[in-house]
Motif scaffolding. Structure first.
Motif, short mmCIF file in Angstrom:
data_model
loop_
_atom_site.label_atom_id
_atom_site.label_comp_id
_atom_site.label_asym_id
_atom_site.label_seq_id
_atom_site.Cartn_x
_atom_site.Cartn_y
_atom_site.Cartn_z
N HIS A 1 -8.59 2.62 11.33
CA HIS A 1 -8.70 1.97 12.65
C HIS A 1 -7.32 1.73 13.25
O HIS A 1 -7.10 1.96 14.44
CB HIS A 1 -9.46 0.65 12.54
N THR B 1 -11.49 7.77 8.44
CA THR B 1 -11.27 7.51 7.02
C THR B 1 -11.14 8.82 6.26
O THR B 1 -10.43 8.89 5.25
CB THR B 1 -12.40 6.66 6.41
N GLU C 1 0.83 -1.21 0.00
CA GLU C 1 0.00 0.00 0.00
C GLU C 1 0.87 1.26 0.00
O GLU C 1 0.49 2.27 -0.58
CB GLU C 1 -0.93 0.00 1.22
N ASP D 1 -8.60 0.37 -1.48
CA ASP D 1 -10.04 0.47 -1.64
C ASP D 1 -10.66 0.86 -0.29
O ASP D 1 -9.95 1.13 0.67
CB ASP D 1 -10.63 -0.84 -2.17
N GLY D 2 -11.97 0.90 -0.24
CA GLY D 2 -12.67 1.36 0.96
C GLY D 2 -12.35 0.55 2.21
O GLY D 2 -12.14 1.11 3.29
N SER D 3 -12.28 -0.77 2.08
CA SER D 3 -12.03 -1.61 3.26
C SER D 3 -10.60 -1.43 3.76
O SER D 3 -10.36 -1.43 4.98
CB SER D 3 -12.31 -3.08 2.95
N ARG D 4 -9.67 -1.26 2.85
CA ARG D 4 -8.28 -1.03 3.27
C ARG D 4 -8.15 0.33 3.96
O ARG D 4 -7.43 0.46 4.94
CB ARG D 4 -7.34 -1.09 2.06
N ARG D 5 -8.84 1.33 3.43
CA ARG D 5 -8.79 2.66 4.05
C ARG D 5 -9.39 2.61 5.45
O ARG D 5 -8.87 3.25 6.37
CB ARG D 5 -9.54 3.68 3.19
N LEU D 6 -10.45 1.86 5.62
CA LEU D 6 -11.07 1.71 6.94
C LEU D 6 -10.11 1.01 7.90
O LEU D 6 -9.95 1.43 9.06
CB LEU D 6 -12.38 0.93 6.82
N ARG D 7 -9.43 -0.06 7.43
CA ARG D 7 -8.46 -0.76 8.27
C ARG D 7 -7.32 0.17 8.68
O ARG D 7 -6.90 0.18 9.84
CB ARG D 7 -7.90 -1.98 7.53
#
Length: 115
Positions: A49, A55, A32, A40-46
């Motif tokens: 966190h 985000t 990354e 993507d969205g899930s990676r940005r959220l991870r």
């Protein structure tokens, strides 16, 4: 630096902001970090966190990175000239001597190490 807007040159950076940026970058995987297009969205959220940020802050950092990348590509040729400069280019006499197998360094002429 020529070509850099005054706002960027005079920007005051808060240590807390640097800490957040560092936390966001440290929460990214090596892939990354090298290729942010995979985020993507899930990676940005991870990442959000893992870094203790939102985000929105992750997205803002990525947006800033893309803008800086564009700007650096735009001034790339000019920056190379500024970094290389005339002082780092070999002189014509030196280039000629090296191309003819002669060196200006005393130890290469068989005089041994210099002290």
């Amino acid at each position: 630096m020529p070509g850099v807007p005054k706002e960027v040159r005079d920007a005051k950076v808060d240590d807390r902001d640097v800490g957040k940026i560092e936390a966001i970058i440290c929460s990214m995987t090596p892939l990354e970090r090298t290729d942010p297009t995979v985020l993507d969205g899930s990676r940005r959220l991870r990442i959000a966190h893992g870094s203790g940020t939102s985000t929105t802050e992750v997205n803002n950092l990525l947006r800033q990175f893309k803008e800086m990348q564009k700007m650096m590509r735009g001034i790339g040729p000019m920056a190379k000239l500024m970094v290389a400069g005339p002082a780092t280019r070999p002189s014509r006499a030196r280039a000629t001597a090296e191309s003819q197998g002669r060196s200006r360094h005393p130890s290469s002429r068989g005089l041994g190490p210099t002290r």
